[in-house]
Write a protein that holds these residues in place. Sequence first.
Motif, mmCIF file in Angstrom:
data_model
loop_
_atom_site.group_PDB
_atom_site.id
_atom_site.type_symbol
_atom_site.label_atom_id
_atom_site.label_comp_id
_atom_site.label_asym_id
_atom_site.label_seq_id
_atom_site.Cartn_x
_atom_site.Cartn_y
_atom_site.Cartn_z
ATOM 1 N N LEU A 156 0.578 -1.413 0.554
ATOM 2 C CA LEU A 156 0.495 0.033 0.391
ATOM 3 C C LEU A 156 0.628 1.320 -0.168
ATOM 4 O O LEU A 156 0.934 2.333 -0.892
ATOM 5 C CB LEU A 156 -1.013 -0.081 1.062
ATOM 6 C CG LEU A 156 -1.725 1.568 1.153
ATOM 7 C CD1 LEU A 156 -3.245 0.829 0.446
ATOM 8 C CD2 LEU A 156 -2.514 1.086 2.882
ATOM 9 N N LEU A 157 1.939 0.760 0.524
ATOM 10 C CA LEU A 157 2.610 3.152 1.087
ATOM 11 C C LEU A 157 4.245 2.806 -0.384
ATOM 12 O O LEU A 157 3.541 3.455 -0.783
ATOM 13 C CB LEU A 157 4.246 2.222 1.938
ATOM 14 C CG LEU A 157 2.761 2.222 3.461
ATOM 15 C CD1 LEU A 157 4.352 1.739 4.485
ATOM 16 C CD2 LEU A 157 2.589 3.695 4.130
ATOM 17 N N ILE A 158 3.827 1.670 -0.798
ATOM 18 C CA ILE A 158 5.110 1.519 -2.578
ATOM 19 C C ILE A 158 3.644 2.384 -3.103
ATOM 20 O O ILE A 158 3.761 3.170 -3.993
ATOM 21 C CB ILE A 158 5.492 0.602 -2.463
ATOM 22 C CG1 ILE A 158 6.071 0.748 -1.468
ATOM 23 C CG2 ILE A 158 5.874 0.898 -4.356
ATOM 24 C CD1 ILE A 158 7.675 -1.263 -2.300
ATOM 25 N N GLN A 159 2.316 2.103 -3.473
ATOM 26 C CA GLN A 159 1.759 2.058 -3.869
ATOM 27 C C GLN A 159 1.339 3.774 -4.209
ATOM 28 O O GLN A 159 0.841 4.728 -4.981
ATOM 29 C CB GLN A 159 0.166 1.692 -4.242
ATOM 30 C CG GLN A 159 -0.394 0.553 -4.517
ATOM 31 C CD GLN A 159 -1.114 -0.718 -4.448
ATOM 32 O OE1 GLN A 159 -2.111 0.155 -3.759
ATOM 33 N NE2 GLN A 159 -0.871 -1.864 -4.273
ATOM 34 N N LEU A 162 5.525 6.180 -1.618
ATOM 35 C CA LEU A 162 6.358 5.844 -0.686
ATOM 36 C C LEU A 162 7.086 4.993 -0.319
ATOM 37 O O LEU A 162 6.691 3.744 0.007
ATOM 38 C CB LEU A 162 5.450 5.779 0.735
ATOM 39 C CG LEU A 162 4.444 7.355 1.156
ATOM 40 C CD1 LEU A 162 3.324 6.773 2.315
ATOM 41 C CD2 LEU A 162 5.940 8.476 1.433
ATOM 42 N N ASP A 163 8.080 4.799 -1.072
ATOM 43 C CA ASP A 163 9.145 3.341 -1.507
ATOM 44 C C ASP A 163 10.350 3.462 -1.447
ATOM 45 O O ASP A 163 11.080 2.506 -1.681
ATOM 46 C CB ASP A 163 9.581 3.812 -3.177
ATOM 47 C CG ASP A 163 9.624 5.140 -3.142
ATOM 48 O OD1 ASP A 163 10.098 5.528 -2.702
ATOM 49 O OD2 ASP A 163 9.490 4.945 -4.907
ATOM 50 N N SER A 164 10.625 4.244 0.209
ATOM 51 C CA SER A 164 12.025 4.392 0.398
ATOM 52 C C SER A 164 11.683 3.944 1.821
ATOM 53 O O SER A 164 10.849 4.265 2.768
ATOM 54 C CB SER A 164 12.989 5.180 0.704
ATOM 55 O OG SER A 164 12.409 6.747 0.887
ATOM 56 N N ARG A 183 10.608 -6.640 4.008
ATOM 57 C CA ARG A 183 11.876 -6.517 2.795
ATOM 58 C C ARG A 183 11.104 -7.308 1.820
ATOM 59 O O ARG A 183 11.493 -6.853 0.280
ATOM 60 C CB ARG A 183 13.284 -6.842 3.860
ATOM 61 C CG ARG A 183 13.979 -6.060 4.141
ATOM 62 C CD ARG A 183 15.536 -6.056 4.824
ATOM 63 N NE ARG A 183 16.043 -5.675 5.867
ATOM 64 C CZ ARG A 183 17.040 -4.783 4.864
ATOM 65 N NH1 ARG A 183 17.346 -4.738 3.538
ATOM 66 N NH2 ARG A 183 17.132 -3.625 6.320
ATOM 67 N N ASP A 184 10.937 -8.585 1.633
ATOM 68 C CA ASP A 184 10.604 -9.269 0.166
ATOM 69 C C ASP A 184 9.642 -8.380 -0.446
ATOM 70 O O ASP A 184 9.717 -8.350 -1.203
ATOM 71 C CB ASP A 184 10.058 -10.557 1.158
ATOM 72 C CG ASP A 184 9.963 -11.410 -0.529
ATOM 73 O OD1 ASP A 184 10.919 -12.129 -0.977
ATOM 74 O OD2 ASP A 184 9.057 -11.468 -0.850
ATOM 75 N N ALA A 185 8.640 -7.887 0.676
ATOM 76 C CA ALA A 185 7.411 -7.103 -0.293
ATOM 77 C C ALA A 185 7.397 -5.971 -0.580
ATOM 78 O O ALA A 185 6.925 -5.732 -1.760
ATOM 79 C CB ALA A 185 6.282 -6.805 0.923
ATOM 80 N N ILE A 186 9.408 -5.207 -0.065
ATOM 81 C CA ILE A 186 9.537 -3.923 -0.350
ATOM 82 C C ILE A 186 10.243 -3.962 -2.276
ATOM 83 O O ILE A 186 9.577 -3.428 -2.674
ATOM 84 C CB ILE A 186 9.982 -3.076 0.228
ATOM 85 C CG1 ILE A 186 9.568 -3.155 1.675
ATOM 86 C CG2 ILE A 186 11.102 -2.665 -0.075
ATOM 87 C CD1 ILE A 186 10.151 -2.631 3.004
ATOM 88 N N VAL A 187 11.258 -4.891 -2.091
ATOM 89 C CA VAL A 187 11.787 -5.165 -3.342
ATOM 90 C C VAL A 187 10.735 -5.655 -4.435
ATOM 91 O O VAL A 187 10.633 -5.050 -5.540
ATOM 92 C CB VAL A 187 12.532 -6.665 -2.950
ATOM 93 C CG1 VAL A 187 13.361 -6.871 -3.970
ATOM 94 C CG2 VAL A 187 14.023 -5.788 -2.010
ATOM 95 N N LYS A 188 9.884 -6.507 -3.735
ATOM 96 C CA LYS A 188 8.195 -7.010 -4.959
ATOM 97 C C LYS A 188 8.372 -6.081 -5.975
ATOM 98 O O LYS A 188 7.639 -6.078 -6.638
ATOM 99 C CB LYS A 188 8.349 -8.588 -4.676
ATOM 100 C CG LYS A 188 8.962 -9.635 -4.444
ATOM 101 C CD LYS A 188 8.485 -10.669 -3.976
ATOM 102 C CE LYS A 188 9.189 -12.434 -3.399
ATOM 103 N NZ LYS A 188 8.371 -13.354 -3.597
ATOM 104 N N ALA A 189 7.747 -5.366 -4.968
ATOM 105 C CA ALA A 189 6.927 -4.175 -5.736
ATOM 106 C C ALA A 189 8.035 -2.891 -5.987
ATOM 107 O O ALA A 189 7.699 -1.914 -5.939
ATOM 108 C CB ALA A 189 6.290 -3.555 -4.231
ATOM 109 N N GLY A 190 9.198 -3.343 -5.992
ATOM 110 C CA GLY A 190 9.828 -1.725 -6.287
ATOM 111 C C GLY A 190 10.651 -0.689 -5.732
ATOM 112 O O GLY A 190 11.283 -0.293 -6.079
ATOM 113 N N GLY A 191 10.937 -1.457 -3.956
ATOM 114 C CA GLY A 191 10.851 -0.273 -2.915
ATOM 115 C C GLY A 191 12.071 -1.025 -3.089
ATOM 116 O O GLY A 191 13.364 -1.498 -2.884
ATOM 117 N N THR A 192 12.987 0.361 -1.846
ATOM 118 C CA THR A 192 13.979 -0.009 -1.457
ATOM 119 C C THR A 192 14.667 0.446 0.218
ATOM 120 O O THR A 192 13.737 1.167 0.738
ATOM 121 C CB THR A 192 15.109 1.088 -1.847
ATOM 122 O OG1 THR A 192 14.650 2.585 -1.706
ATOM 123 C CG2 THR A 192 15.262 1.084 -3.590
ATOM 124 N N VAL A 193 14.940 -0.849 -0.104
ATOM 125 C CA VAL A 193 15.291 -0.553 2.203
ATOM 126 C C VAL A 193 16.473 0.568 2.073
ATOM 127 O O VAL A 193 17.853 -0.136 1.594
ATOM 128 C CB VAL A 193 15.885 -2.058 2.065
ATOM 129 C CG1 VAL A 193 16.081 -1.325 3.899
ATOM 130 C CG2 VAL A 193 14.319 -2.098 2.183
#
Length: 399
Positions: A156-159, A162-164, A183-193
């Motif tokens: 939801l946040l990456i949509q 809010l992607d970092s 982390r896995d969800a973030i990477v798969k959705a195109g975000g970064t940690v």
Amino acid sequence: MIRRMFALCLLLAFAAAAPLARGAESFTIGVMNDQSGPYADLAGPGSVEMARMAIEDFGGAVLGKPIELLVADHQNKVDVGLAIARQWYDERGARAIFDITNSGVALAIQDLAKARDRIVIFDSASSSDLTAKACSPNGVQWNADNWSNGVALMRLLIQQKLDSFFFITADYAFGASLEADARDAIVKAGGTVVGAVRSPLNTADFSSFLIAAQASKAKVIVFAITGADLSNALKQANEFNLAPAQYLATPITYLSDVNALGLDVAHGLTFMQSWYWDLDDQTRAFAKRFYARRGRMPNDNQVALYSSIRHYLEAVAKAGTDDAGAVMKAMREAPIHDVFTANGTVRADGRVLYDRYLMKVKTPAESKTPWDYLTVVDKIPAADAFRPPGAGGCTLTTP
């Protein structure tokens, strides 16, 4: 060492104390959780009261025997929790243990229950490993896990661009599991940690962690902590004025956490919930019963415990035996239709499936009555709310 052994003896004595009934003619189950530490508010004595309600509502007896309830505080220590569980299974004849709260303790008891061919049901331990690589034919996870709580929120946040992300993570099994799933969800959705720090359980001062998070310039700070630690961290984040420049994400948040924080601090937080007291007439009526006994509304952990005990006892009655395999089979075969969920099922890997809710904390102006804290943003169908079967590495299939 002597003091630690003495303390352990006292805890074991407490674990064996005050059952509803004693002796070989009783049917024994136990509730083990954090009764006095950072997770006491989200489970603790309130969950014990829920267990009593479940036993009373079931009728107080099963297989012709009165139901005996054991209660213990594991103090968030794996060795203490294991010692209590061994005593309950081996000496007290406990057929099932419920709740657990701490994921490190839960993972240890999962193995013990399998070795003893007894049942363990996790109502407030949220490590996703419990139904993944550490799954067991004797274990069930009733309330949500870290995958369910973390993945939907990260997506939801990456949509929302809010992607970092920067993580403040509890330094034990629960936090590691939550961060890994997120982390896995973030990477798969195109975000970064962009960074992470580990905070010890029961941390009082989060200032160094918050400064690191602020310096990271991440758009989102993920608090992979819960209970009293989450309350302390968010209060201190408010003092540091981290929001609104950075979004504060709290995947594991309970109604009790919001109550501890107050709406002035908690308003605007968005997170997943399995149950809320103000969903409908049935949930409101049930919550009022609990309120009359405890002076507060229950959270979803506590109602999950009620549901799991009722379903377990119903399965024992249906199976006509306390044999773990027969009872687990009956639990998997029967639908769960109660105050917790109208459409629940127990999957082969032990994951309980049901619709969940994305919730947002109200502002003080929006709250009209005491405990009127949350509003439903969206209803998430069971098929989307939980990790797909087999995706976590569990190889169990329904016999």
